[in-house]
Design an enzyme around this catalytic site. Structure first.
Site, PDB file in Angstrom:
ATOM      1  N   ASP A   9      -8.700  -0.185  -5.855  1.00 15.34           N
ATOM      2  CA  ASP A   9      -9.136  -1.306  -5.041  1.00 15.34           C
ATOM      3  C   ASP A   9      -8.408  -2.546  -5.585  1.00 15.34           C
ATOM      4  O   ASP A   9      -7.930  -2.540  -6.733  1.00 15.34           O
ATOM      5  CB  ASP A   9     -10.659  -1.464  -5.165  1.00 15.34           C
ATOM      6  CG  ASP A   9     -11.157  -2.704  -4.474  1.00 15.34           C
ATOM      7  OD1 ASP A   9     -10.806  -2.904  -3.300  1.00 15.34           O
ATOM      8  OD2 ASP A   9     -11.872  -3.502  -5.121  1.00 15.34           O
ATOM      9  N   ASP A  11      -9.250  -6.478  -4.745  1.00 16.38           N
ATOM     10  CA  ASP A  11     -10.105  -7.633  -5.074  1.00 16.38           C
ATOM     11  C   ASP A  11     -11.205  -7.208  -6.056  1.00 16.38           C
ATOM     12  O   ASP A  11     -12.055  -6.388  -5.713  1.00 16.38           O
ATOM     13  CB  ASP A  11     -10.784  -8.178  -3.796  1.00 16.38           C
ATOM     14  CG  ASP A  11      -9.778  -8.682  -2.769  1.00 16.38           C
ATOM     15  OD1 ASP A  11      -8.821  -9.345  -3.158  1.00 16.38           O
ATOM     16  OD2 ASP A  11      -9.972  -8.395  -1.570  1.00 16.38           O
ATOM     17  N   GLY A  46     -15.855  -5.114  -0.910  1.00 22.38           N
ATOM     18  CA  GLY A  46     -15.299  -3.958  -0.216  1.00 22.38           C
ATOM     19  C   GLY A  46     -15.528  -3.945   1.279  1.00 22.38           C
ATOM     20  O   GLY A  46     -14.997  -3.103   1.993  1.00 22.38           O
ATOM     21  N   ARG A  49     -13.909  -8.432   6.648  1.00 20.99           N
ATOM     22  CA  ARG A  49     -14.219  -9.857   6.892  1.00 20.99           C
ATOM     23  C   ARG A  49     -15.340 -10.028   7.915  1.00 20.99           C
ATOM     24  O   ARG A  49     -16.306 -10.744   7.691  1.00 20.99           O
ATOM     25  CB  ARG A  49     -12.948 -10.555   7.372  1.00 20.99           C
ATOM     26  CG  ARG A  49     -12.990 -12.059   7.250  1.00 20.99           C
ATOM     27  CD  ARG A  49     -11.676 -12.657   7.733  1.00 20.99           C
ATOM     28  NE  ARG A  49     -10.514 -12.077   7.081  1.00 20.99           N
ATOM     29  CZ  ARG A  49      -9.273 -12.127   7.542  1.00 20.99           C
ATOM     30  NH1 ARG A  49      -9.029 -12.753   8.683  1.00 20.99           N
ATOM     31  NH2 ARG A  49      -8.268 -11.573   6.893  1.00 20.99           N
ATOM     32  N   SER A 116      -8.812  -5.423   2.475  1.00 22.74           N
ATOM     33  CA  SER A 116      -8.301  -6.761   2.814  1.00 22.74           C
ATOM     34  C   SER A 116      -7.062  -6.740   3.694  1.00 22.74           C
ATOM     35  O   SER A 116      -6.152  -5.935   3.487  1.00 22.74           O
ATOM     36  CB  SER A 116      -7.979  -7.515   1.523  1.00 22.74           C
ATOM     37  OG  SER A 116      -7.374  -8.755   1.832  1.00 22.74           O
ATOM     38  N   ASN A 118      -5.272  -9.327   3.578  1.00 22.33           N
ATOM     39  CA  ASN A 118      -4.400 -10.205   2.782  1.00 22.33           C
ATOM     40  C   ASN A 118      -3.803  -9.478   1.576  1.00 22.33           C
ATOM     41  O   ASN A 118      -3.210 -10.119   0.695  1.00 22.33           O
ATOM     42  CB  ASN A 118      -5.200 -11.411   2.275  1.00 22.33           C
ATOM     43  CG  ASN A 118      -5.628 -12.343   3.405  1.00 22.33           C
ATOM     44  OD1 ASN A 118      -4.786 -12.886   4.103  1.00 22.33           O
ATOM     45  ND2 ASN A 118      -6.926 -12.493   3.591  1.00 22.33           N
ATOM     46  N   ASP A 170     -14.743  -1.876  -7.734  1.00 24.44           N
ATOM     47  CA  ASP A 170     -15.790  -2.786  -8.226  1.00 24.44           C
ATOM     48  C   ASP A 170     -16.947  -2.890  -7.224  1.00 24.44           C
ATOM     49  O   ASP A 170     -17.887  -3.642  -7.462  1.00 24.44           O
ATOM     50  CB  ASP A 170     -15.227  -4.197  -8.473  1.00 24.44           C
ATOM     51  CG  ASP A 170     -14.938  -4.925  -7.177  1.00 24.44           C
ATOM     52  OD1 ASP A 170     -14.328  -4.310  -6.280  1.00 24.44           O
ATOM     53  OD2 ASP A 170     -15.342  -6.102  -7.057  1.00 24.44           O
TER      54      ASP A 170
HETATM   55  C1  BG6 Z   1     -12.242  -6.710   0.194  1.00 26.70           C
HETATM   56  C2  BG6 Z   1     -13.212  -7.670  -0.442  1.00 26.70           C
HETATM   57  O1  BG6 Z   1     -11.279  -6.344  -0.745  1.00 26.70           O
HETATM   58  O2  BG6 Z   1     -11.590  -7.309   1.314  1.00 26.70           O
HETATM   59  C3  BG6 Z   1     -14.200  -8.174   0.608  1.00 26.70           C
HETATM   60  O3  BG6 Z   1     -13.915  -7.025  -1.483  1.00 26.70           O
HETATM   61  C4  BG6 Z   1     -13.440  -8.780   1.784  1.00 26.70           C
HETATM   62  O4  BG6 Z   1     -15.075  -9.106   0.026  1.00 26.70           O
HETATM   63  C5  BG6 Z   1     -12.475  -7.743   2.358  1.00 26.70           C
HETATM   64  O5  BG6 Z   1     -14.342  -9.199   2.789  1.00 26.70           O
HETATM   65  C6  BG6 Z   1     -11.643  -8.286   3.509  1.00 26.70           C
HETATM   66  O6  BG6 Z   1     -10.748  -9.249   3.014  1.00 26.70           O
HETATM   67  P1  BG6 Z   1      -9.807 -10.162   3.901  1.00 26.70           P
HETATM   68  O7  BG6 Z   1      -8.797 -10.695   2.893  1.00 26.70           O
HETATM   69  O8  BG6 Z   1      -9.157  -9.287   4.931  1.00 26.70           O
HETATM   70  O9  BG6 Z   1     -10.647 -11.220   4.492  1.00 26.70           O
HETATM   71 MG    MG Z   2     -13.195  -4.938  -4.680  1.00 24.67          MG
END
Ligand code: BG6
Ligand code: MG
Length: 211
Positions: A9, A11, A46, A49, A116, A118, A170
């Site tokens: 993972d 974040d 995890g 959004r 994510s 991002n 996590d």
């Molecule tokens: C996960 C995070 O990795 O990504 C979450 O733990 C988050 O908290 C999810 O909501 C989506 O992320 P992003 O960057 O696409 O908004």
């Molecule tokens: Mg995470």
């Protein structure tokens, strides 16, 4: 070797962007006068959004249209990405760097399995843009953890069967996703409290002992 691939993972495991998610959502919650604390934040680990926004809105005294929800999610992402601007390779801890390099040298396939959208931006910021053998993230899945899709895709990308993969997470939702994917798991941080992981780590380099 018991495992052939390690799926990380991002974040909260490779980097501390989990705190940036918290700070960005906190601003949205404050705008809407919604209570938001670490306990609620831990439920967002995890989670995608839009699903995160739905969790935050559970205690909202009103209703939002789908368009308004998309607007708040976009606003959160703009705040989050402005926090990411400051990131650089110095944000990669020595412990994480040492662990990744050593596992690669030992011959494991290394993949990212993140919810994510991002993820690639963050990996580039950390100087890890070309490091992993595969990246499975929020841009290639339709279902968020605890659904196993993101990890199944990662295992397919590195051509390793799920039972030969181990997931590092996590998030409780991530450990559940690993179990649903028929993969072992190593929990770090908040996920250790779930008691559901195959292994619990105090720091990422504990992996070097387990693997
Ligand atoms: C996960 C995070 O990795 O990504 C979450 O733990 C988050 O908290 C999810 O909501 C989506 O992320 P992003 O960057 O696409 O908004
Ligand atoms: Mg995470």
């Amino acid at each position: 070797m018991k495992y052939s691939a390690v799926i990380f993972d991002l974040d909260g495991v490779i980097c501390h962007t989990d705190n940036y998610h918290y700070l960005a959502w906190k601003q949205i919650a404050d705008d809407l006068s919604i209570c938001f604390d670490e306990k609620i934040n831990n439920r967002l680990r995890g989670v995608s959004r839009m699903d995160s926004l739905d969790i935050i809105l559970e205690t909202y005294n009103g209703t939002l249209t789908d368009q308004e929800k998309r607007m708040y999610a976009e606003k959160k992402n703009i705040i989050y990405r402005s926090l990411l601007e400051e990131m650089s390779p110095t944000d990669l801890s020595d412990d994480v760097r040492k662990t990744l390099v050593e596992l690669q040298e030992r011959g494991y396939k290394l993949a990212v399995g993140s919810s994510s959208k991002n993820a690639k931006l963050i990996l580039n910021k950390l100087g890890l843009g070309d490091f992993f053998d595969a990246i499975s993230d929020g841009t290639n899945v339709t279902r968020s953890k605890p659904d196993p899709e993101v990890f199944i895709c990662a295992s397919e990308y590195v051509k390793v069967k799920p039972e030969k993969c181990i997931v590092v997470e996590d998030a409780k939702a991530g450990i559940e996703a690993a179990i649903a994917a028929n993969m072992d798991s190593a929990a770090i941080g908040d996920a250790t409290l779930s008691g559901m992981a195959t292994h619990n780590l105090k720091c990422l380099s504990d992996l070097l002992v387990i693997l």
